[in-house]
Structures are given as structure tokens and as C-alpha cells.
Design an enzyme around this catalytic site. Structure first.
Site, short mmCIF file in Angstrom:
data_model
loop_
_atom_site.label_atom_id
_atom_site.label_comp_id
_atom_site.label_asym_id
_atom_site.label_seq_id
_atom_site.Cartn_x
_atom_site.Cartn_y
_atom_site.Cartn_z
N ARG A 70 -2.89 21.66 -14.22
CA ARG A 70 -1.94 20.60 -14.62
C ARG A 70 -2.30 19.99 -15.98
NH1 ARG A 70 1.13 15.92 -11.06
NH2 ARG A 70 2.21 15.03 -12.85
N HIS A 88 -1.11 10.22 -27.52
CA HIS A 88 -1.35 8.90 -26.92
C HIS A 88 -2.08 7.99 -27.91
CE1 HIS A 88 -0.90 10.23 -22.43
NE2 HIS A 88 0.25 10.07 -23.04
N GLU A 106 -4.24 17.13 -10.95
CA GLU A 106 -4.78 17.52 -12.26
C GLU A 106 -6.28 17.79 -12.24
OE1 GLU A 106 -2.89 15.60 -15.72
OE2 GLU A 106 -4.83 15.71 -16.70
N HIS A 154 7.46 8.09 -27.34
CA HIS A 154 6.48 8.99 -26.72
C HIS A 154 6.68 10.44 -27.19
CE1 HIS A 154 3.83 10.68 -23.68
NE2 HIS A 154 4.81 11.47 -23.28
N GLU A 157 9.12 17.38 -25.11
CA GLU A 157 8.50 17.82 -23.85
C GLU A 157 9.10 19.15 -23.37
OE1 GLU A 157 5.85 16.28 -22.88
OE2 GLU A 157 6.07 14.09 -22.83
N HIS A 159 -1.18 15.56 -26.04
CA HIS A 159 -1.15 14.19 -25.52
C HIS A 159 -2.37 13.35 -25.93
CE1 HIS A 159 2.37 15.55 -23.48
NE2 HIS A 159 2.51 14.46 -22.75
N LYS A 219 3.17 11.21 -11.35
CA LYS A 219 2.26 10.36 -12.14
C LYS A 219 2.98 9.05 -12.40
CE LYS A 219 -0.65 13.57 -14.68
NZ LYS A 219 -1.01 14.07 -16.02
N ASN A 228 -0.63 18.47 -20.75
CA ASN A 228 -1.04 17.43 -21.70
C ASN A 228 -1.22 17.96 -23.12
OD1 ASN A 228 -1.13 15.22 -19.92
ND2 ASN A 228 -3.02 16.03 -19.05
N ARG A 265 0.81 -1.24 0.00
CA ARG A 265 0.00 0.00 0.00
C ARG A 265 0.83 1.29 0.00
NH1 ARG A 265 -3.40 -3.02 3.60
NH2 ARG A 265 -5.00 -3.99 2.31
N LYS A 310 7.42 22.79 -14.58
CA LYS A 310 6.60 21.65 -14.12
C LYS A 310 6.39 21.71 -12.61
CE LYS A 310 5.32 16.98 -14.68
NZ LYS A 310 5.44 15.69 -15.32
P1 NAD Z 1 12.23 5.05 -22.16
O1 NAD Z 1 12.12 4.96 -20.71
O2 NAD Z 1 11.71 3.92 -22.98
O3 NAD Z 1 13.76 5.28 -22.52
C1 NAD Z 1 14.13 5.42 -23.85
C2 NAD Z 1 15.24 4.44 -24.26
O4 NAD Z 1 16.49 4.94 -23.81
C3 NAD Z 1 15.11 3.06 -23.68
O5 NAD Z 1 15.53 2.11 -24.62
C4 NAD Z 1 16.08 3.09 -22.50
O6 NAD Z 1 16.56 1.81 -22.14
C5 NAD Z 1 17.17 3.95 -23.06
N1 NAD Z 1 17.96 4.68 -22.08
C6 NAD Z 1 17.54 5.28 -20.95
N2 NAD Z 1 18.52 5.99 -20.40
C7 NAD Z 1 19.60 5.82 -21.19
C8 NAD Z 1 20.92 6.33 -21.15
N3 NAD Z 1 21.32 7.20 -20.22
N4 NAD Z 1 21.79 5.93 -22.10
C9 NAD Z 1 21.39 5.08 -23.10
N5 NAD Z 1 20.16 4.61 -23.20
C10 NAD Z 1 19.26 4.98 -22.25
O7 NAD Z 1 11.54 6.37 -22.73
P2 NAD Z 1 11.43 7.86 -22.17
O8 NAD Z 1 11.34 8.70 -23.37
O9 NAD Z 1 12.46 8.16 -21.15
O10 NAD Z 1 10.03 7.87 -21.41
C11 NAD Z 1 8.83 7.65 -22.10
C12 NAD Z 1 7.79 7.17 -21.11
O11 NAD Z 1 7.58 8.17 -20.13
C13 NAD Z 1 6.46 6.88 -21.75
O12 NAD Z 1 5.97 5.65 -21.27
C14 NAD Z 1 5.58 8.02 -21.28
O13 NAD Z 1 4.23 7.67 -21.18
C15 NAD Z 1 6.18 8.31 -19.93
N6 NAD Z 1 5.91 9.67 -19.44
C16 NAD Z 1 5.45 9.80 -18.18
C17 NAD Z 1 5.23 11.06 -17.65
C18 NAD Z 1 4.81 11.21 -16.23
O14 NAD Z 1 4.47 12.33 -15.83
N7 NAD Z 1 4.82 10.17 -15.44
C19 NAD Z 1 5.47 12.20 -18.44
C20 NAD Z 1 5.96 12.02 -19.74
C21 NAD Z 1 6.18 10.75 -20.23
N1 GLY Z 2 3.21 14.75 -18.21
C1 GLY Z 2 2.02 15.37 -17.74
C2 GLY Z 2 1.98 15.55 -16.27
O1 GLY Z 2 2.86 15.20 -15.54
O2 GLY Z 2 1.00 16.04 -15.77
#
Ligand code: NAD
Ligand code: GLY
Length: 360
Positions: free
Chosen positions: A237, A248, A233, A261, A181, A244, A139, A241, A117, A223
């Protein structure tokens, strides 16, 4: 080193931005409690896992290495984290460390939100996208085949450690995806930052350290302010998006991982700019200027032609911003000023979904 604070009362936490933070025990010690589980993937582990474990040597540590990829950001993969935690008798006082990009951050955060939890976790973002966006704000979650990020929770980390040195191993494609972003922050809230980006996009693509550090810092400041004002949100907030709902839909319809992404968000923002123009909220000139920046960043500015309007609408109506069946979109009034609307003219939206973007 530069530290910002996310101001959430008792749950406030720092975002520490700097170089060579991973190898320093002092980076982690103030935020660690109990046993530590580092969660990462099989691409990042060979690069940074030993270093991170070495910095945590004063603690009782273990690690779990997940398969790499957006396609694995799903409920089944989470089980590997829970199994490791349970087999090694991690209790409620433990700390998870998310070492990776947004996929690892979102999954580890969700595991931390739900294991017994709720336990503490530290975000250690290693992609530009994760450093400027996903590691900040709490998030967490996973995808479902029927919709992106559909299962999740708000759960804030106890710290974000953004080690800029890790970006040196990031591919150019992933770097560009992160810029989407960064640019979004300029579009929605900060014309000065947008103008700075216009002037510095080449330096960012050339991985200039000073420019990158400023882009990360300014993105986190924007942010941090939004999250502090509206953690769950219910209002402002939603502006984060921009693009998005369209983006998405692109990620889900194309199969997770085929469009990154950030790439999907770039094309999604182009669609939001198109609709903003059709509705008379921004001028043709502003639209062209905004799209030009995405183009200069090497990002896609055309949605995939293989997704028809019905498919777009299907995914879009499953968006988390839909309330009572009403679509809500983020559009621009001008560059640096976004707004949320649920008064979307369906004919204009159809025009945006069926527009020809090939000359963008
Ligand atoms: P990712 O986590 O898939 O990383 C991208 C690639 O880079 C992967 O293959 C990873 O293994 C590689 N990698 C990571 N760090 C590295 C490094 N230092 N050197 C070499 N390779 C490396 O993708 P991302 O773009 O980081 O994140 C996308 C995700 O984030 C999506 O799922 C999206 O929905 C999510 N997201 C979440 C929020 C939130 O607020 N929680 C906001 C924006 C995006
Ligand atoms: N990436 C959108 C948020 O964190 O609200």
C-alpha cells in the site's frame, strides 16, 4: 452504474460509480442503520445537501455544515461534528455520511472511527480526487500544523457512492488536482493505464463523460486491489504514496490550502521521478515522458522555490513512513512499476531537493 468491491472479508464494501446516484433512496438504503448525520461543508451544502437529505427521507436525519477548506481539516473542526452528534443523541448504531471531497471524507471518517469508539459511515465523494482515491481504503484523519494527516485512524466505510454527476460543478483547478492521483495510479502499477491517459488526457480535461468514468473506475480497481492486499500499509500500500513525502512537505510548508493536495502531489511526483533518474532506476526519456503527462494535465511540475532543502527535510522526516528515523521513499523502476526504499542516498536526495526544475 458500475459496482466494484473492496474485498476485506467481513468488512468488504462496494464502490458504486454512476450518475444521479445522490437523488436515489435505493443508493443509500442498504447501507444505512440508525439515525443519519450528513457531514458536508458550506460550499457543497447549497449544491447537494437537500438532494442527499431527500434521498434519505425514510430515515431520521440531521446534518452538520463545516467551513470549507484544507485549513479546517484539524482537530478543532471535528468538535462541531461531535457536538451535533451528542446534542441530538446519536447512539452507536448511527450512520455518518461524508458528502464532499477528501477533506470532508477524511474528517467524517475520523469522526466515525472515534465517536463512541466507532460507528458506520458512507463516503459520498464529490471531487474527482475523492472519487479516485481518498474515499476508498479507510484512511481517515486530520492535519497538524507540524505535519499533514498526522492524527488519524484506519476505519473503512460501509459503502462508497461516487456520483459522477457531482463533478459538473467542480472547478477546473480541482479537476486537474484529481488527475494527479489518477496519473499516480498509472505511474506506480499500470503502464497500459498510463498510455491510455497519454491518449485521453485532453478528453479528461474536456470532461468527456466516458473517459472520466473509465478513469474513475480504473483508479478504483487499482486502489481496491492494493487495499485488499495490504489494508494497514505494511507493504504494497505504501506505493500509493508516490510523491507524497515530498508533496505533504509542500502542503505543510506552504500553509494548508495554498497548494491543493493534487498539485503538491504532482510536484512531489516530479521530485520522485528526478530521484529515480539520479539513482539510475529510470531513464531520462521515461522521466521526461512521465513529467509530460503531468504537464499535459495542467498540473505543476516544479516545487515551490521558496522551500529550501532543510525545510523539506524537516517535514519529510516527520512522514508516517519514517520508521526508526529512517526515511522511506517510493520511487519508480519504470513507468508502471514503483518500489519502496529506505536506502536513500542522502547526497542524491539533496541533489533532488536543490535541483532546478524550471525547465521541466
Ligand atoms: P477538498 O475536499 O478540499 O475539495 C476541494 C474543493 O472542492 C473544496 O473547496 C470543496 O468544497 C469543493 N467541492 C467539493 N465537491 C464539489 C463539487 N462537486 N462541486 C463544486 N465544488 C466542490 O479537496 P480534495 O481534493 O477532494 O481532497 C483533498 C484531501 O484529501 C486532502 O486533505 C488529502 O490529504 C486527502 N486525501 C486523503 C486520502 C485518503 O486515502 N484518505 C487520499 C488522498 C487525499
Ligand atoms: N492515498 C494513499 C492511500 O490510501 O494509501
Amino acid at each position: 452504474m458500475h459496482t466494484l468491491t473492496i474485498d476485506l472479508g467481513k468488512r468488504s464494501y462496494p464502490i458504486i460509480i454512476g450518475s444521479d446516484l445522490l437523488s436515489n433512496a435505493d443508493t443509500f438504503n442498504p447501507f444505512v442503520s440508525g439515525k443519519v448525520m450528513v457531514v458536508t461543508n458550506d460550499s457543497i451544502a447549497p449544491l447537494y445537501l437537500d438532494k442527499t437529505l431527500a434521498a434519505l427521507h425514510q430515515h431520521d436525519t440531521a446534518s452538520v455544515v463545516l467551513p470549507d477548506g484544507e485549513a479546517y481539516k484539524q482537530l478543532n473542526t471535528l468538535d462541531a461534528i461531535f457536538e451535533s452528534l451528542l446534542k441530538q443523541r446519536f447512539d452507536r448504531g448511527c450512520t455518518l455520511v461524508a458528502l464532499g471531497g477528501g477533506v470532508i471524507g477524511d474528517m467524517t471518517g475520523f469522526a466515525a472511527a472515534t465517536y463512541q469508539r466507532g460507528v458506520n459511515f458512507i463516503q459520498v465523494p464529490t471531487t474527482l480526487l475523492a472519487q479516485v482515491d481518498s474515499s476508498v481504503g479507510g484512511k481517515t484523519g486530520v492535519n497538524h500544523t507540524l505535519g499533514k494527516n498526522m492524527i488519524g485512524a484506519f476505519h473503512q466505510p460501509v459503502a462508497v457512492v461516487a456520483d459522477m454527476s457531482t463533478l459538473s460543478t467542480l472547478s477546473d483547478r480541482e479537476l486537474k488536482a484529481g488527475l494527479a492521483e489518477v496519473i499516480k495510479h498509472g505511474f506506480i502499477l499500470d503502464i497500459k493505464f498510463f498510455e491510455w491517459l497519454e491518449n485521453n488526457i485532453a478528453a479528461l480535461l474536456a470532461r468527456d463523460e466516458k473517459a472520466t468514468a473509465y478513469a474513475v473506475q480504473r483508479s478504483c480497481e487499482i486502489k481496491a486491489e492494493i487495499v485488499a492486499a495490504d489494508e494497514h500499509e505494511r507493504g504494497v500500500r505504501a506505493l500509493l504514496n508516490l510523491g507524497h513525502t515530498f508533496g505533504h512537505a509542500i502542503e505543510s510548508a506552504m500553509g494548508y490550502g495554498n497548494w491543493l493536495h493534487g498539485e503538491a502531489i504532482s510536484a512531489g511526483m516530479v521530485m520522485a521521478l528526478d530521484l529515480s533518474t539520479r539513482l539510475g532506476r529510470i531513464t531520462d526519456g521515461e522521466q521526461k515522458r512521465a513529467v509530460a503527462l503531468l504537464k499535459a494535465a495542467g498540473l505543476p511540475v516544479q516545487p515551490p522555490t521558496s522551500i529550501d532543502a532543510d525545510t523539506f527535510l524537516n517535514y519529510m522526516y516527520r512522514d508516517k513512513k519514517v520508521i526508526g528515523g529512517q526515511l522511506r521513499l517510493i520511487l519508480l523502476d519504470k513507468i508502471g512499476q514503483a518500489f519502496v526504499t529506505d536506502d536513500v542516498n542522502i547526497d542524491q536526495l539533496m541533489n533532488t531537493l536543490t535541483a532546478d526544475y524550471s525547465s521541466a
